[in-house]
Design an enzyme around this catalytic site. Sequence first.
Site: not given
Length: 185
Positions: A104-105, A108, A157, A170
């Site tokens: 996963e990136d 959060d 963010f 991206r």
Amino acid sequence: MQSEARVPDTYPQPRVLISRDALQSRVTDLAQEIERDYRDADPIAIGVLKGSVFFMVDLMQQVDLPLAVDFFQTSSYSGTHRGEVRVVKDVDLPIRGKDVLLVEDIVDTGYTLRTILDLLRFRGAASVRLCALLDKSAAREVDVPIDYCGFEIENLFVVGYGLDYEERYRNLPYIGVLESEDEEE
Ligand code: IMP
Ligand code: MG
């Protein structure tokens, strides 16, 4: 044609938080750890679309093992259904008996990964481990253990290297912070 391709002025240039070199060197470290740990396993690497794609491609090319690759795509609700995660695209491959490495990136709130980890276990994976490029631990709402973590970051963010702001950014080769986000902190 050229004016259409340009990022509009409303999309400012992000400030570099993690450079391309730092990303690449950390990815190499993670790949070595994964290769060592999965040598005697029957691994399947599963990425979560779309954010993990850039990380996944770099990472998997450095893991010298005959592993399978697959993808999930999820979508989160907001408002009263906050924390409910919908699987938009399921994996194609069977999971039972496999050693799953979920890629996963960013973690959060943790809702996305919690949902996917539970689903993989329910399907009878022999083992499930999580590799996350970024850990935003200050934002966590449900517990998710990260077995391979790239970088811990502040509650900002971030964009780039797969992560988007309204589908932009991206393709940046680094992790950046939008300056407007900085000012809100
Ligand atoms: P969760 O809150 O842990 O379920 O995070 C789910 C998803 O939110 C991640 O996989 C990302 O796609 C997205 N996300 C969370 N934080 C950021 C960020 O800082 N930038 C871009 N996307 C983010
Ligand atoms: Mg994502």
